[in-house]
Write a protein that holds these residues in place. Structure first.
Motif, PDB file in Angstrom:
ATOM      1  N   ALA A 172      -3.337  -5.797 -13.570  1.00  0.00           N
ATOM      2  CA  ALA A 172      -2.549  -4.658 -13.068  1.00  0.00           C
ATOM      3  C   ALA A 172      -1.126  -4.712 -13.632  1.00  0.00           C
ATOM      4  N   MET A 173      -0.543  -5.908 -13.659  1.00  0.00           N
ATOM      5  CA  MET A 173       0.828  -6.059 -14.193  1.00  0.00           C
ATOM      6  C   MET A 173       0.852  -5.711 -15.673  1.00  0.00           C
ATOM      7  N   ASP A 174      -0.157  -6.201 -16.401  1.00  0.00           N
ATOM      8  CA  ASP A 174      -0.232  -5.929 -17.837  1.00  0.00           C
ATOM      9  C   ASP A 174      -0.291  -4.414 -18.076  1.00  0.00           C
ATOM     10  N   SER A 175      -1.132  -3.724 -17.299  1.00  0.00           N
ATOM     11  CA  SER A 175      -1.256  -2.267 -17.453  1.00  0.00           C
ATOM     12  C   SER A 175       0.056  -1.567 -17.093  1.00  0.00           C
ATOM     13  N   ALA A 176       0.693  -2.032 -16.005  1.00  0.00           N
ATOM     14  CA  ALA A 176       1.955  -1.393 -15.589  1.00  0.00           C
ATOM     15  C   ALA A 176       3.010  -1.547 -16.684  1.00  0.00           C
ATOM     16  N   LEU A 268      -0.897   8.245 -13.894  1.00  0.00           N
ATOM     17  CA  LEU A 268      -1.398   8.051 -12.524  1.00  0.00           C
ATOM     18  C   LEU A 268      -2.817   7.509 -12.491  1.00  0.00           C
ATOM     19  N   THR A 269      -3.638   7.900 -13.470  1.00  0.00           N
ATOM     20  CA  THR A 269      -5.049   7.481 -13.480  1.00  0.00           C
ATOM     21  C   THR A 269      -5.144   5.969 -13.327  1.00  0.00           C
ATOM     22  N   SER A 270      -4.382   5.234 -14.155  1.00  0.00           N
ATOM     23  CA  SER A 270      -4.454   3.772 -14.098  1.00  0.00           C
ATOM     24  C   SER A 270      -3.781   3.238 -12.829  1.00  0.00           C
ATOM     25  N   PHE A 271      -2.616   3.794 -12.483  1.00  0.00           N
ATOM     26  CA  PHE A 271      -1.927   3.275 -11.298  1.00  0.00           C
ATOM     27  C   PHE A 271      -2.761   3.476 -10.025  1.00  0.00           C
ATOM     28  N   LYS A 272      -3.450   4.635  -9.942  1.00  0.00           N
ATOM     29  CA  LYS A 272      -4.288   4.878  -8.749  1.00  0.00           C
ATOM     30  C   LYS A 272      -5.438   3.884  -8.702  1.00  0.00           C
ATOM     31  N   LYS A 273      -6.013   3.610  -9.866  1.00  0.00           N
ATOM     32  CA  LYS A 273      -7.135   2.670  -9.933  1.00  0.00           C
ATOM     33  C   LYS A 273      -6.696   1.305  -9.396  1.00  0.00           C
ATOM     34  N   TYR A 274      -5.527   0.823  -9.853  1.00  0.00           N
ATOM     35  CA  TYR A 274      -5.072  -0.492  -9.398  1.00  0.00           C
ATOM     36  C   TYR A 274      -4.623  -0.452  -7.939  1.00  0.00           C
ATOM     37  N   ALA A 275      -4.060   0.672  -7.499  1.00  0.00           N
ATOM     38  CA  ALA A 275      -3.653   0.774  -6.084  1.00  0.00           C
ATOM     39  C   ALA A 275      -4.895   0.625  -5.198  1.00  0.00           C
ATOM     40  N   ASP A 276      -5.992   1.287  -5.584  1.00  0.00           N
ATOM     41  CA  ASP A 276      -7.244   1.188  -4.819  1.00  0.00           C
ATOM     42  C   ASP A 276      -7.777  -0.235  -4.828  1.00  0.00           C
ATOM     43  N   PHE A 313       4.755   7.694  -7.698  1.00  0.00           N
ATOM     44  CA  PHE A 313       4.170   7.826  -6.362  1.00  0.00           C
ATOM     45  C   PHE A 313       3.279   6.612  -6.037  1.00  0.00           C
ATOM     46  N   TYR A 314       2.554   6.113  -7.050  1.00  0.00           N
ATOM     47  CA  TYR A 314       1.625   4.997  -6.807  1.00  0.00           C
ATOM     48  C   TYR A 314       2.065   3.668  -7.406  1.00  0.00           C
ATOM     49  N   SER A 315       3.038   3.671  -8.345  1.00  0.00           N
ATOM     50  CA  SER A 315       3.369   2.399  -9.009  1.00  0.00           C
ATOM     51  C   SER A 315       3.950   1.376  -8.027  1.00  0.00           C
TER      52      SER A 315
END
Ligand code: ACO
Length: 372
Positions: A172-176, A268-276, A313-315
């Motif tokens: 998740a950190m790498d993607s962010a 958002l697509t990736s951030f939402k995935k990791y938030a879930d 919103f999700y990061s």
């Protein structure tokens, strides 16, 4: 007639082959590659290399780049002393700005050249990882350390910050880090370009960028969005809170709207995935449920004006689930953005260099006689 463009809106100051944004279709690409695909399949070092040097690295180029970064994880003593001396309540991003500024003060005779870039870029990336990790360590009451190289930039960083960390959080950190790496030329990158266009050094240019990033109209939205969720407290309170604050008091919903996008922010697509995926504890699930209900209400209300959710919103939910407190969010954004800013500096200074010096139209007094 000469016209003023407040905020430099619709003024173009450079060509770029780095980031493409289509704000109507919600598309964002780095050097032609879809942002979410890069976030899923690449590492921060690979994407930094892509942005800085033009192509994704082969294995030996990647290894060499990583080795160069890892050589610069140990901070010089004067930087460690500054980190220790600043008051406990100092702003995290302000600390990063101050330490980089100290580094710029010992930069002598820096001349822009490809050779210097190859030396200074890994130095900056290694130093910044270590500075940010140690800001977090000091703020959480622990000692300064020299980060130990791990499998990649994200894991080296998180292992320097936390005693225990798992692969999901590292991914998740790498993607962010990748998703926040660049966004064309927002205020921070533009500030860096203004400084770099005077042929000042890379560290000074970066300090200008970080100073601009600190403002609440720019880097602070992830923090602002997350604070809204904390204030709302329960999913049941979303609608009453929204009606009072956003509808009746006409406050802006933080994490919604963007100057460029007229649809959902593609990151958002990736951030939402990791938030879930990462929101597993009861309090994290509660915050995520609040966020989802608030997003639904916000989009239903404001989408007719082209106002949709942005990445912030999700990061914050993702950064918090990794383990970071709210006051680190903007600094994590800064850590992610360094390679993008450096890539823009190189693209501008080495290929299109022209001193950035706009004009102002004088509207003060005519000539006046001097009287005591
Ligand atoms: N909540 C409610 N209404 C909004 C919002 C919002 N978040 N954003 C825009 N609007 C409304 C405005 O009130 C305006 O309505 P009107 O036409 O009836 O007056 C209309 O939408 C257009 O707004 P502008 O201010 O012209 O849009 P602009 O492009 O200048 O603003 C901005 C973009 C500053 C990001 C804005 O949407 C905002 O303040 N958002 C909240 C803060 C935020 O989330 N910032 C993060 C940006 S993304 C990033 O940094 C990664």
């Amino acid at each position: 007639m000469t016209e003023v463009s407040p905020g430099l809106e619709n003024v173009y100051i450079k060509y770029t082959a780095l980031t493409y944004i289509d704000g109507n279709k919600g598309i964002m690409r780095y050097r032609g590659y879809d942002i979410n695909e890069l976030a899923e399949k690449s590492s921060f070092e690979e994407v930094s290399y892509l942005m800085l040097f033009g192509e994704l690295p082969d294995e030996s180029e990647l290894q060499n780049f990583k080795n160069q970064i890892n050589k610069n994880l140990k901070l010089p003593d004067y930087m460690k002393n500054i980190l220790k001396e600043l008051p406990e309540k100092a702003d995290s991003l302000g600390i990063l700005q101050t330490v980089l500024s100290a580094r710029s003060s010992v930069e002598s005779n820096y001349k822009y050249s490809e050779k210097n870039d190859m030396e200074i870029i890994p130095e900056i990336l290694g130093n910044v990882l270590s500075i940010v990790a140690n800001i977090y360590r000091l703020k959480s009451g622990r000692d300064i350390i020299d980060p130990v190289p791990d499998k990649n930039y994200a894991s080296t960083f998180l292992r320097a910050c936390f005693d225990k960390i798992d692969d999901d959080k590292i991914n998740a950190m790498d993607s962010a880090l990748i998703l926040y790496m660049d966004h064309e030329i927002p205020a921070s990158t533009t500030s860096a370009l203004v400084t770099a266009s005077t042929l000042s050094d890379m560290y000074s240019s970066l300090v200008s960028a970080i100073a601009a990033l600190r403002g609440p109209l720019h880097g602070g939205a992830a923090e602002g969005a997350y604070k809204q969720f904390l204030e709302i407290k329960t999913p049941e309170n979303v609608e009453p809170w929204f009606n009072k604050n956003i509808i009746d008091d006409k406050k802006r919903l933080i994490g919604l709207g963007h100057r460029v996008y007229r649809t959902y922010d593609p990151r958002l697509t990736s951030f939402k995935k990791y938030a879930d995926k990462l929101s597993t504890a009861p309090d994290q699930k509660n915050i995520l449920e609040i966020a989802k209900r608030l997003e639904a209400l916000g989009v239903k209300t404001f989408s007719p004006k082209g106002i949709y959710t942005n990445t912030d919103f999700y990061s914050g939910i993702v950064f918090n689930a990794i383990g970071f407190p709210v006051d680190m969010f903007t600094t994590l954004f800064g850590l992610s953005r360094v390679s993008g800013i450096l890539a823009h500096i190189i693209e501008y200074v080495e290929k299109q260099e022209r001193l950035i010096r706009p004009r102002a139209i004088y509207n003060g007094y005519d000539r006046r006689d001097y009287k005591k």
